[in-house]
Design an enzyme around this catalytic site. Structure first.
Site, mmCIF file in Angstrom:
data_model
loop_
_atom_site.group_PDB
_atom_site.id
_atom_site.type_symbol
_atom_site.label_atom_id
_atom_site.label_comp_id
_atom_site.label_asym_id
_atom_site.label_seq_id
_atom_site.Cartn_x
_atom_site.Cartn_y
_atom_site.Cartn_z
ATOM 1 N N ARG A 92 0.869 -1.400 -0.032
ATOM 2 C CA ARG A 92 0.104 -0.096 -0.006
ATOM 3 C C ARG A 92 0.826 1.067 -0.031
ATOM 4 O O ARG A 92 1.663 1.243 0.687
ATOM 5 C CB ARG A 92 -0.677 -0.101 1.255
ATOM 6 C CG ARG A 92 -1.905 1.080 1.313
ATOM 7 C CD ARG A 92 -2.795 0.863 2.270
ATOM 8 N NE ARG A 92 -4.079 1.507 2.023
ATOM 9 C CZ ARG A 92 -5.091 1.221 2.718
ATOM 10 N NH1 ARG A 92 -5.448 0.191 3.248
ATOM 11 N NH2 ARG A 92 -6.452 1.990 2.461
ATOM 12 N N GLN A 112 -1.525 -15.526 -11.081
ATOM 13 C CA GLN A 112 -0.806 -16.747 -10.321
ATOM 14 C C GLN A 112 -1.602 -17.980 -10.102
ATOM 15 O O GLN A 112 -1.307 -19.077 -10.141
ATOM 16 C CB GLN A 112 -0.204 -16.303 -8.994
ATOM 17 C CG GLN A 112 0.814 -15.156 -9.295
ATOM 18 C CD GLN A 112 1.547 -14.602 -7.972
ATOM 19 O OE1 GLN A 112 1.128 -14.646 -6.814
ATOM 20 N NE2 GLN A 112 2.618 -13.800 -8.290
ATOM 21 N N ASN A 131 -0.318 -9.455 1.517
ATOM 22 C CA ASN A 131 -1.409 -8.812 2.328
ATOM 23 C C ASN A 131 -2.245 -8.080 1.014
ATOM 24 O O ASN A 131 -1.539 -7.708 -0.143
ATOM 25 C CB ASN A 131 -0.963 -7.960 3.254
ATOM 26 C CG ASN A 131 -0.776 -8.489 4.366
ATOM 27 O OD1 ASN A 131 -1.341 -9.402 4.699
ATOM 28 N ND2 ASN A 131 0.296 -7.985 5.024
ATOM 29 N N ASP A 159 -0.313 -14.679 13.140
ATOM 30 C CA ASP A 159 -1.032 -14.327 14.373
ATOM 31 C C ASP A 159 -1.391 -15.203 15.383
ATOM 32 O O ASP A 159 -1.288 -14.993 16.533
ATOM 33 C CB ASP A 159 -2.789 -13.789 13.679
ATOM 34 C CG ASP A 159 -2.485 -13.080 12.451
ATOM 35 O OD1 ASP A 159 -2.167 -11.629 12.501
ATOM 36 O OD2 ASP A 159 -2.535 -13.478 11.409
ATOM 37 N N HIS A 187 -6.501 -11.551 8.550
ATOM 38 C CA HIS A 187 -5.267 -11.113 8.944
ATOM 39 C C HIS A 187 -5.248 -9.558 9.041
ATOM 40 O O HIS A 187 -4.658 -9.007 7.757
ATOM 41 C CB HIS A 187 -4.183 -11.644 8.148
ATOM 42 C CG HIS A 187 -2.857 -11.120 8.423
ATOM 43 N ND1 HIS A 187 -1.969 -11.293 9.435
ATOM 44 C CD2 HIS A 187 -1.764 -10.231 7.612
ATOM 45 C CE1 HIS A 187 -0.928 -10.711 9.430
ATOM 46 N NE2 HIS A 187 -0.839 -10.147 8.396
HETATM 47 P P1 NAD Z 1 9.296 -6.815 0.348
HETATM 48 O O1 NAD Z 1 8.664 -5.656 -0.349
HETATM 49 O O2 NAD Z 1 10.379 -7.051 0.824
HETATM 50 O O3 NAD Z 1 9.235 -7.857 -0.994
HETATM 51 C C1 NAD Z 1 8.193 -8.243 -1.756
HETATM 52 C C2 NAD Z 1 8.830 -8.744 -3.098
HETATM 53 O O4 NAD Z 1 7.560 -9.092 -3.811
HETATM 54 C C3 NAD Z 1 9.590 -7.825 -3.763
HETATM 55 O O5 NAD Z 1 10.950 -8.383 -4.110
HETATM 56 C C4 NAD Z 1 8.929 -7.437 -5.102
HETATM 57 O O6 NAD Z 1 9.723 -7.320 -6.308
HETATM 58 C C5 NAD Z 1 8.005 -8.817 -5.285
HETATM 59 N N1 NAD Z 1 7.014 -8.825 -6.161
HETATM 60 C C6 NAD Z 1 5.881 -7.722 -6.332
HETATM 61 N N2 NAD Z 1 5.106 -8.156 -7.070
HETATM 62 C C7 NAD Z 1 5.285 -9.308 -7.755
HETATM 63 C C8 NAD Z 1 4.815 -10.420 -8.553
HETATM 64 N N3 NAD Z 1 3.706 -9.940 -9.212
HETATM 65 N N4 NAD Z 1 5.520 -11.315 -8.792
HETATM 66 C C9 NAD Z 1 6.621 -11.705 -8.057
HETATM 67 N N5 NAD Z 1 7.233 -11.030 -7.140
HETATM 68 C C10 NAD Z 1 6.554 -9.654 -6.897
HETATM 69 O O7 NAD Z 1 7.917 -7.483 1.196
HETATM 70 P P2 NAD Z 1 7.836 -8.502 2.357
HETATM 71 O O8 NAD Z 1 8.475 -7.996 3.463
HETATM 72 O O9 NAD Z 1 8.778 -9.751 1.786
HETATM 73 O O10 NAD Z 1 6.453 -8.883 2.432
HETATM 74 C C11 NAD Z 1 5.523 -9.484 1.408
HETATM 75 C C12 NAD Z 1 4.316 -9.439 1.907
HETATM 76 O O11 NAD Z 1 3.965 -9.970 2.814
HETATM 77 C C13 NAD Z 1 3.711 -8.041 2.035
HETATM 78 O O12 NAD Z 1 2.601 -7.876 1.321
HETATM 79 C C14 NAD Z 1 3.366 -8.063 3.571
HETATM 80 O O13 NAD Z 1 2.359 -7.302 3.829
HETATM 81 C C15 NAD Z 1 2.936 -9.326 3.595
HETATM 82 N N6 NAD Z 1 3.044 -9.903 5.178
HETATM 83 C C16 NAD Z 1 2.321 -10.893 5.465
HETATM 84 C C17 NAD Z 1 2.173 -11.252 6.655
HETATM 85 C C18 NAD Z 1 1.082 -12.059 7.070
HETATM 86 O O14 NAD Z 1 1.157 -12.849 8.279
HETATM 87 N N7 NAD Z 1 0.233 -12.684 6.403
HETATM 88 C C19 NAD Z 1 3.092 -10.981 7.767
HETATM 89 C C20 NAD Z 1 4.334 -10.221 7.064
HETATM 90 C C21 NAD Z 1 4.196 -9.546 5.888
HETATM 91 C C1 LMR Z 2 2.348 -8.318 9.890
HETATM 92 O O1 LMR Z 2 1.369 -8.633 10.322
HETATM 93 O O2 LMR Z 2 3.433 -8.435 10.455
HETATM 94 C C2 LMR Z 2 2.065 -7.708 8.419
HETATM 95 O O3 LMR Z 2 0.989 -8.389 7.846
HETATM 96 C C3 LMR Z 2 2.070 -6.486 8.611
HETATM 97 C C4 LMR Z 2 2.116 -5.724 7.380
HETATM 98 O O4 LMR Z 2 1.146 -4.759 6.958
HETATM 99 O O5 LMR Z 2 2.938 -6.108 6.497
#
Ligand code: NAD
Ligand code: LMR
Length: 329
Positions: A92, A112, A131, A159, A187
């Site tokens: 975001r 995907q 997310n 979580d 989430h």
């Molecule tokens: P990051 O920005 O470090 O890495 C994301 C990667 O995804 C980047 O390298 C980017 O180039 C790549 N990317 C973007 N679009 C893509 C596509 N279409 N195909 C393939 N690769 C693509 O982010 P991060 O810290 O690794 O986090 C990734 C995601 O996980 C975020 O959306 C974050 O909010 C989410 N997240 C979820 C949880 C959960 O508990 N569900 C927890 C933490 C983070």
């Molecule tokens: C988390 O729960 O740590 C992440 O989903 C937070 C985020 O917005 O990437």
């Protein structure tokens, strides 16, 4: 040695990818006797960084690592995939409306899901981490009509682990002594962390903590932990997210211990706790090593009912927005 398992990780050059890939490659997911082939999917601009990660994976000389391939083509990345971690997502940005975020991510998770439908192995298991994880899982699942819906899951295990750790801190127990917490729903900060059924070293948690602490500290702390990590680290949780991604898939593949559950975001079939079919929702689940099963028949208090209903509303709104944009039929 067994046949290599193919694990596809999207967003492989990102922060979670960096914490996740080495654990999968070292045998922590399938065990020390199962070789793994890694498929790293990235956008073209990040392929070079993914190549750097692949060089480091090489330098670990893991006995279980049977190969690493890097792709910027979604269809090739999911050919023969047994386990898919959908991590890469559109973050975001300032000024972005929620609908813009949902639309951008639908443009990623729809293709995907279709590539998984067309090319993945029959036993494919999918975990969406990027997310908004639950709705992204719903989008991917909708694009994969030939894959059982039960194979598309969203990550609620972070979580769940947060809910365990906070209860352990409060009661002075070890994490291992906490059983059967659950985080219902989404989430997001809407989630409902619930200790109604939890035990602490065999004692009901509700005899050890009071409602005042649960409502003023526990539930908001667990639900807003992601934001607190971003505030403290200046970046989203990565190592704990990768750890939860391993935990989720490990429990699914190897099964949950007898009589214990964990939380996972699974596709509702409309028969559990009033959650409409088609939503991806955090439920208490067990696995026998095959499919997740929602734990049924729990006696739900009025407070938990309100928490579940609040999450149904939040996820239904996301679902409706994505449907309106044409990403769900
Ligand atoms: P990051 O920005 O470090 O890495 C994301 C990667 O995804 C980047 O390298 C980017 O180039 C790549 N990317 C973007 N679009 C893509 C596509 N279409 N195909 C393939 N690769 C693509 O982010 P991060 O810290 O690794 O986090 C990734 C995601 O996980 C975020 O959306 C974050 O909010 C989410 N997240 C979820 C949880 C959960 O508990 N569900 C927890 C933490 C983070
Ligand atoms: C988390 O729960 O740590 C992440 O989903 C937070 C985020 O917005 O990437």
């Amino acid at each position: 040695m067994a046949e290599p398992r193919i694990v596809t990780v999207t967003g492989a050059a990102g922060n979670i990818g960096y914490a996740l890939l080495f654990r999968i490659a070292s045998g922590q997911l399938f065990g020390p006797d199962v070789p793994v082939k890694l498929h790293l999917l990235e956008i073209p601009q990040a392929v070079k960084a993914a190549e750097g990660t692949a060089m480091e994976l090489d330098d670990c000389a893991f006995p279980t690592l049977a190969g690493v391939e890097i792709f910027d083509d979604v269809n090739r990345a999911f050919q023969g995939t047994n386990v898919a971690y959908l991590v890469g997502a559109m973050p975001r940005r300032a000024g972005m409306e929620r609908a813009d975020l949902l639309e951008a991510n639908a443009g990623i998770f729809g293709p995907q899901g279709k590539a998984i439908n067309d090319g993945a192995a029959d036993d494919v298991r999918v975990l969406v981490v990027g997310n908004p994880a639950n709705t992204n899982a719903t989008i991917a699942q909708n694009a994969a009509p030939d894959v059982p819906a039960s194979r598309f899951t969203a990550m609620m295990r972070l979580d769940h682990n947060r809910a365990v750790a906070q209860l352990a801190h409060k009661t002075g127990a070890a994490n291992a002594d906490i059983k059967d917490v659950v985080v219902w729903g989404n989430h997001s900060a809407d989630q409902y962390p619930d200790v109604s059924f939890a035990t602490v070293a065999g004692k009901p948690a509700t005899e050890l903590v009071d409602e005042e602490w649960l409502s003023s500290y526990y539930r908001p702390t667990v639900a807003k932990r992601g934001a607190a990590i971003i505030e403290a680290r200046g970046a989203s949780s990565a190592a704990s997210a990768a750890n939860a991604a391993i935990d989720h898939m490990y429990s699914w593949i190897h099964g949950t211990p007898a009589g214990e559950w964990v939380t996972a975001g699974v596709m509702s079939d409309g028969t559990h706790y009033g959650v409409p079919a088609g939503l991806n929702f955090g439920f208490p689940v067990t696995s026998d090593g095959g499919e997740w099963q929602v734990v049924d028949g729990l006696e739900i208090s009025d407070a938990t009912r309100a928490g579940i209903d609040h999450n149904i509303k939040a996820l239904q709104e996301e679902y409706d927005a994505v449907k309106e944009l044409g990403f769900i039929k």
